[in-house]
Design a protein around this motif. Structure first.
Motif, short mmCIF file in Angstrom:
data_model
loop_
_atom_site.label_atom_id
_atom_site.label_comp_id
_atom_site.label_asym_id
_atom_site.label_seq_id
_atom_site.Cartn_x
_atom_site.Cartn_y
_atom_site.Cartn_z
N UNK A 185 0.85 -1.19 0.00
CA UNK A 185 0.00 0.00 0.00
C UNK A 185 0.89 1.24 0.00
N UNK A 186 0.56 2.21 -0.83
CA UNK A 186 1.26 3.50 -0.83
C UNK A 186 0.42 4.48 -0.02
N UNK A 187 1.05 5.08 0.99
CA UNK A 187 0.36 5.99 1.90
C UNK A 187 0.86 7.41 1.70
N UNK A 188 -0.07 8.35 1.52
CA UNK A 188 0.24 9.78 1.47
C UNK A 188 0.05 10.32 2.88
N UNK A 189 1.14 10.71 3.51
CA UNK A 189 1.08 11.10 4.92
C UNK A 189 0.25 12.37 5.13
N UNK A 190 -0.52 12.36 6.24
CA UNK A 190 -1.33 13.51 6.62
C UNK A 190 -0.99 14.03 8.01
N UNK A 241 5.59 3.30 1.56
CA UNK A 241 4.83 2.09 1.34
C UNK A 241 4.88 1.19 2.58
N UNK A 242 3.85 0.36 2.71
CA UNK A 242 3.78 -0.60 3.82
C UNK A 242 2.96 -1.80 3.36
#
Length: 343
Positions: free
Chosen positions: A28-33, A123-124
């Motif tokens: 999963x690609x995460x866009x940090x908030x 990613x994770x």
């Protein structure tokens, strides 16, 4: 994208690097908030975290939006709000197989022994990502991980409603342990600190008694409150050299009591076998959390926690230098920082 790298103690670089890409079907690609700033991040910056290596991207209290998924990901979808676990484990060792993955023989921790979330994307694996309601503000979502610590350590300490609880240190983790004990029905919780403002906050979170150890005799006050019995469980969330010995004093912890230390102080303390065995005290280790993210997220979605005042200082990712300035010049009013990423 930008990432924050602690190259070595007291040396930080903001780097421009290519955005990571999905590398397998279950990633999963995460866009940090948002990202919480923890005491361990302070220790990484100052070179006093025994579990960290360099160069390192800090950040283990991570919340963001799913930006892309691998072909076989089914747990989350693009656009979901998520919390990312901090631990990466092997799944094969003795500890993993008995449900103690947080102390996996091969554990790697995001933001400490592996790169964390102080970057715009990362990613994770799908298994390490947990969905959270879009109704939870990003400033609060960053607090899931520390509240999971509160759930874990109180479970490790076997806290029940009849316990008389002593919490040394009412910073972020101490305040969260307090709320976790209250949620378990504890009716007598004593909080101890040297800062009156922290103790006032603890009262707002449900502390039944507060003690300022700068101005009061801690043992005497605990004896007064408990009618000379002492407490049944003590949490050391102050974590300074000597703090564990402090909570183990006769007069604070009673016979058959439990003590849960929360820190990684490396200096030896003057604890003897007699101190433990004469009163059959249990010292119970607690590290991070284990299987507590999903129940903690549910509690947060159900508004079961008092979140106001847990985080005190919010800093834009584009102004990250302010985080390190607070690390270099501590301000008692800055009890917990949260990084908010630019939209």
């Amino acid at each position: 994208m930008k990432e924050i790298v602690v190259v070595k103690p007291h040396e930080v670089e903001v780097k421009e690097v290519p955005m990571p890409k999905i590398s397998n079907d279950y990633e999963v690609l995460v866009k940090m908030q948002s990202a919480g700033v923890c005491g361990s991040d302070f220790h990484i910056y100052h070179g006093t975290n025994p579990c960290s290596t360099y160069p390192r991207i800090p950040g283990h209290e991570n919340a963001g939006i799913v930006a892309a998924v691998g072909d076989k990901v089914s747990k989350v979808k693009v656009g979901d709000h998520v919390i990312v676990d901090l631990i990466m484990t092997c799944g094969e060792c003795y500890q993993c197989k008995i449900g103690r993955k947080n102390v996996c023989e091969n554990v790697r921790v995001r933001g400490s022994g592996a790169d964390g979330g102080w970057r715009e994307y990362f990613t994770a694996p799908e298994a390490e990502v947990y969905k959270i309601s879009k109704d939870v503000p990003w400033k609060d979502a960053a607090l899931v991980e520390p509240f999971a610590i509160g759930a874990h350590c109180t479970n490790r300490g076997r806290v029940v409603a009849d316990d008389v609880v002593f919490i040394l240190g009412t910073g972020t983790i101490g305040s969260i342990i307090l709320q976790s004990c209250k949620a378990k029905g504890c009716k007598t919780i004593i909080c101890c600190d040297i800062n009156d403002a922290s103790l006032e906050r603890a009262q707002k979170y449900g502390a039944d008694y507060v003690i300022n150890s700068k101005t009061e005799d801690v043992v005497k006050r605990v004896q007064e409150i408990t009618k000379e019995k002492g407490v049944s469980i003590a949490f050391d969330s102050a974590c300074f050299p000597g703090s564990l010995t402090c909570v183990m004093q006769p007069g604070i912890i009673r016979n058959a009591g439990r003590v849960v230390p929360m820190g990684f102080v490396t200096e030896p303390e003057a604890i003897t076998q007699a101190m433990i065995n004469q009163r059959e005290i249990e010292i119970i280790g607690s590290r991070m959390s284990c299987y507590q993210f999903e129940p903690t997220i549910k509690h947060m979605e159900d508004h079961d926690f008092i979140l106001d005042g847990v985080a005190t200082t919010f800093i834009k990712f584009s102004e990250i230098d302010k985080v390190f300035d607070h690390m270099s010049h501590p301000d008692p009013a800055v009890k917990k920082m949260v990084i908010l990423f630019d939209e």
